[in-house]
Write a protein that holds these residues in place. Structure first.
Motif, short mmCIF file in Angstrom:
data_model
loop_
_atom_site.label_atom_id
_atom_site.label_comp_id
_atom_site.label_asym_id
_atom_site.label_seq_id
_atom_site.Cartn_x
_atom_site.Cartn_y
_atom_site.Cartn_z
N GLY A 125 13.58 -34.63 66.38
CA GLY A 125 14.99 -34.24 66.41
C GLY A 125 15.49 -34.15 67.84
N ALA A 126 14.67 -33.58 68.70
CA ALA A 126 15.08 -33.44 70.10
C ALA A 126 15.21 -34.80 70.77
CB ALA A 126 14.06 -32.57 70.83
N VAL A 127 14.29 -35.73 70.45
CA VAL A 127 14.35 -37.06 71.07
C VAL A 127 15.67 -37.74 70.70
CG1 VAL A 127 13.30 -39.36 71.15
CG2 VAL A 127 11.84 -37.36 71.08
N VAL A 128 16.02 -37.66 69.41
CA VAL A 128 17.26 -38.30 68.96
C VAL A 128 18.45 -37.72 69.71
CG1 VAL A 128 18.81 -38.56 66.99
CG2 VAL A 128 16.38 -38.85 66.69
N LYS A 129 18.45 -36.42 69.85
CA LYS A 129 19.59 -35.79 70.52
C LYS A 129 19.65 -36.20 71.99
CE LYS A 129 21.91 -31.40 71.22
NZ LYS A 129 22.39 -31.79 72.53
N LEU A 130 18.50 -36.19 72.64
CA LEU A 130 18.48 -36.55 74.07
C LEU A 130 18.96 -37.98 74.28
CD1 LEU A 130 15.12 -34.85 75.12
CD2 LEU A 130 17.39 -34.29 75.99
N VAL A 131 18.48 -38.89 73.43
CA VAL A 131 18.89 -40.29 73.57
C VAL A 131 20.40 -40.42 73.31
CG1 VAL A 131 18.66 -42.60 72.56
CG2 VAL A 131 16.63 -41.25 73.03
N GLU A 155 1.21 -55.03 69.29
CA GLU A 155 1.46 -55.68 70.59
C GLU A 155 2.88 -55.35 71.06
OE1 GLU A 155 -0.02 -57.21 67.98
OE2 GLU A 155 -1.99 -57.04 68.94
N GLU A 156 3.84 -55.41 70.12
CA GLU A 156 5.22 -55.09 70.49
C GLU A 156 5.32 -53.64 70.96
OE1 GLU A 156 7.58 -58.08 67.40
OE2 GLU A 156 7.49 -55.94 66.99
N TYR A 157 4.67 -52.77 70.20
CA TYR A 157 4.70 -51.34 70.54
C TYR A 157 4.20 -51.14 71.97
CZ TYR A 157 2.68 -46.61 70.72
OH TYR A 157 2.31 -45.35 71.11
N LYS A 158 3.09 -51.77 72.28
CA LYS A 158 2.51 -51.61 73.62
C LYS A 158 3.42 -52.18 74.71
CE LYS A 158 -1.33 -49.33 73.42
NZ LYS A 158 -1.38 -48.03 74.10
N SER A 159 4.21 -53.22 74.32
CA SER A 159 5.03 -53.88 75.35
C SER A 159 6.37 -53.17 75.59
CB SER A 159 5.32 -55.33 74.92
OG SER A 159 6.30 -55.33 73.90
N MET A 160 6.69 -52.15 74.81
CA MET A 160 8.00 -51.48 74.95
C MET A 160 8.00 -50.50 76.13
SD MET A 160 8.89 -50.53 71.04
CE MET A 160 9.01 -51.74 69.76
N THR A 161 8.04 -51.05 77.32
CA THR A 161 7.90 -50.22 78.51
C THR A 161 8.96 -49.11 78.58
OG1 THR A 161 7.13 -52.19 79.59
CG2 THR A 161 7.67 -50.36 81.03
N PHE A 162 10.21 -49.49 78.40
CA PHE A 162 11.26 -48.47 78.55
C PHE A 162 11.17 -47.41 77.45
CE2 PHE A 162 15.57 -46.69 78.22
CZ PHE A 162 15.65 -46.16 79.50
N THR A 163 10.85 -47.85 76.24
CA THR A 163 10.71 -46.90 75.13
C THR A 163 9.63 -45.88 75.45
OG1 THR A 163 11.29 -48.71 73.67
CG2 THR A 163 10.40 -46.75 72.62
N HIS A 164 8.52 -46.35 76.00
CA HIS A 164 7.45 -45.41 76.36
C HIS A 164 7.92 -44.44 77.44
CE1 HIS A 164 4.10 -46.73 73.93
NE2 HIS A 164 4.48 -47.98 74.15
N MET A 165 8.78 -44.96 78.35
CA MET A 165 9.30 -44.08 79.40
C MET A 165 10.18 -42.98 78.77
SD MET A 165 10.04 -47.13 82.13
CE MET A 165 11.43 -46.47 82.96
N VAL A 166 10.96 -43.37 77.76
CA VAL A 166 11.86 -42.42 77.09
C VAL A 166 11.03 -41.36 76.36
CG1 VAL A 166 13.56 -42.16 75.23
CG2 VAL A 166 13.74 -44.07 76.82
N ILE A 167 9.99 -41.81 75.68
CA ILE A 167 9.17 -40.86 74.92
C ILE A 167 8.42 -39.92 75.86
CG2 ILE A 167 7.16 -40.72 73.39
CD1 ILE A 167 8.45 -43.24 72.03
N LYS A 168 7.92 -40.50 76.94
CA LYS A 168 7.19 -39.66 77.89
C LYS A 168 8.13 -38.59 78.48
CE LYS A 168 3.60 -39.75 81.25
NZ LYS A 168 2.39 -40.37 81.63
N GLU A 169 9.35 -39.03 78.81
CA GLU A 169 10.32 -38.09 79.39
C GLU A 169 10.75 -37.04 78.35
OE1 GLU A 169 11.10 -37.32 82.17
OE2 GLU A 169 13.20 -36.78 82.43
N SER A 170 10.93 -37.47 77.10
CA SER A 170 11.34 -36.52 76.05
C SER A 170 10.27 -35.45 75.87
CB SER A 170 11.53 -37.22 74.70
OG SER A 170 12.39 -38.29 74.83
#
Ligand code: HEM
Length: 508
Positions: free
Chosen positions: A294-300, A331-346
């Motif tokens: 829920g928090a991730v959705v709100k932050l994004v 493979e796609e999941y691993k390649s989502m660099t920005f998404t991982h940055m968002v999750i790490k930051e969240s």
């Protein structure tokens, strides 16, 4: 005669008062072989629980409880009493890491232990804990996820998000609870009779409450209700497992692994332990992920530039697919660099709850202070908001992770999933759920939202919001629509991030 009687009564009364004063004194001044960290044990029994549990707004970032004590004591480690237990709270990253590494057994207050079940493999000897942990990692660790889980997560989420979008209403937290529950039930137990799943669902739903409680198991208390729900869930699970052992049909991946283990000579796992293990799994996965989700959705949603960059990344991935309708691959999941940055930051931004929970099995010397054996230790990753470690730490900024190790989940400066021997086994699993959800959020934003003719619409008419406007709302508007939003995904006022942090905190 009556004088003697009065005298005797006053003696008894005085003795009770003296005993009580002594007990209160002992409560406020606990014994320790060395020097205790500064702090206060608060009121007898209640301690400082209520202040500690008070939800706070995300904009404050640091809980008022913590802020007050840090400035009062001038120390990053202090003592207190919470839920009837003696507790050392630490926001010092070095101390947190030291304790996380030194002690490898996940522990919580008596009431939480009772809720998990005293003979729970996760709370037993270090050897059993290690063994069960390895077993569990085979199921939720990256290897298991790669081959088994990612497609199911993607499919289930796709269905939920699409249905939610079409119905004009989508509560991220509720949807995640449902999705994780269904997923784990299917993956653990295989196809299961729907009546049993429904009944199990009722048991789990009892746990959607604060389970950090005072430890009295008396009728009418939350602990009593939770212990009862656990016993009922255990009974249902055991019956289901026994049935599966006989039929050997439609086993889930996890039961497959567990049955293999149970058949080995001198097996450390029996049916009751397996039931308890499955129970922990349900509880930990259901209580942590949805709140953070829920928090991730709100932050994004609150950061349009982040949303746009995510959209770019996901659109590029879909464009490169041979079949545009297939779900996310490993493979796609691993390649989502920005998404991982968002999750790490969240995860950095939402981790204000303790993530290292231990019972100290021996006295630990930290500088001048002694952390006594038998006390609970709560390590809070306050370092996530330290200006010396993070530029402008109170700003949600996924780009701060550019060029850094975006996949690691533990370091001295970053501990959303704990550290040491009890580092979260579900961390990769949780990250995949978030990735799929974030990619669907973007998908969802492009879906037209059709409002059903229901009470929300009636409410909407009263507020004179034009339906044609609402029809084209995307995620941001649905969230920002506040009270007027019938097709809301997640109501701004609906999610008190402070309390949802406590929801995840309460899991341990
Ligand atoms: C965003 C989601 C999640 C967060 C923030 C989270 C956080 C944590 C933390 C902080 C710990 C360590 C506690 C300690 O060391 O004192 C932990 C342990 C654990 N988590 Fe998670 N968790 C999440 C999702 C999950 C999921 C989805 C599962 C299961 C599929 C899971 C299963 C576990 C288990 C089994 C442990 C105990 C490990 C042990 O005792 O060895 N978690 N989690």
């Amino acid at each position: 005669m009556s004088e003697i009687y009065v005298l005797a009564l006053s003696v008894v009364f005085s003795l009770i008062v003296v005993k009580l004063c002594h007990w209160v004194y002992q409560w406020s001044n606990p014994k320790c072989k060395g020097k205790l960290p500064p702090g206060s044990m608060g009121f007898p029994i209640i301690g400082e629980t209520f202040e500690f549990m008070t939800p706070f707004d995300i904009s404050l970032v640091v809980s008022p409880y913590l802020k007050k004590r840090i400035s009062r004591y001038g120390s990053k480690v202090f003592r207190t009493s919470l839920f009837g237990a003696k507790v050392i709270v630490s926001i010092d990253p070095d101390v947190n890491m030291e304790i996380a590494k030194a002690s490898s057994q996940l522990r919580a207050t008596e009431s939480v232990t009772r809720i998990f079940g005293e003979n729970n493999p996760f709370l037993q000897s270090k050897e059993i804990h290690k063994y069960v942990r390895n077993l569990t990692s085979r199921f939720v660790g990256p290897e298991g996820l790669k081959t088994r889980l990612i497609h199911d997560i993607d499919n289930l989420l796709r269905n939920d998000v699409e249905n939610g979008a079409r119905n004009g209403s989508f509560d991220v937290r509720e949807a995640t609870i449902k999705m994780v529950g269904e997923l784990i039930a299917k993956k653990i137990m295989g196809e299961t009779e729907s009546e049993a799943v429904k009944e199990l669902g009722l048991c789990w739903s009892a746990f959607r409450t604060s389970w950090f409680q005072f430890s009295y198991n008396i009728p009418g208390t939350t602990v009593y209700r939770l212990v009862k729900a656990r016993r009922k869930a255990a009974k249902l699970l055991k019956a289901l497992i026994l049935k599966k052992i006989v039929s050997k049909e439609g086993l889930g991946d996890f039961l497959d692994i567990i049955f293999d283990e149970m058949e080995k000579d001198g097996a450390a796992l029996d049916i009751d332990k397996a039931v308890n293990l499955i129970f922990v799994f349900f509880i930990l996965s259901q209580e942590t992920t949805p709140g953070v989700q829920g928090a991730v959705v709100k932050l994004v949603a609150d950061h349009p530039s982040v949303m746009e960059e995510l959209q770019r990344e996901h659109e590029a991935i879909v464009q490169n697919r041979a079949d545009k309708d297939t779900g996310v691959t490993w493979e796609e999941y691993k390649s989502m660099t920005f998404t991982h940055m968002v999750i790490k930051e969240s995860l950095r931004f939402t981790s204000t709850q303790p993530t290292v929970h231990r019972i100290l099995d021996q006295d630990v010397q930290i500088g001048d202070y002694t952390l006594p054996a038998g006390w609970l230790f709560f390590g809070i990753p306050q370092v996530h908001f330290d200006e010396e470690k993070y530029d402008d730490p109170l700003t949600f900024n996924p780009w701060r992770w550019q060029g850094k190790d975006i996949h690691s989940t533990v370091s001295r400066e970053y501990m959303p999933f704990g550290a040491g021997g009890t580092h979260c086994v579900g961390s990769e699993f949780a990250k995949i759920i978030k990735t799929c959800m974030v990619s669907f959020e973007n998908y969802f934003e492009r879906l037209p939202v059709k409002l059903p003719n229901n009470r929300h619409v009636e409410k909407e008419k009263k507020k004179e919001v034009k339906e044609e406007e609402v029809e084209n709302w995307g995620l941001r508007e649905l969230i920002d629509g506040g009270d007027a939003a019938p097709g809301r995904i997640l109501h701004r006022n609906n999610i008190n991030i402070g309390s949802s942090r406590f929801v995840s905190y309460n899991s341990f």
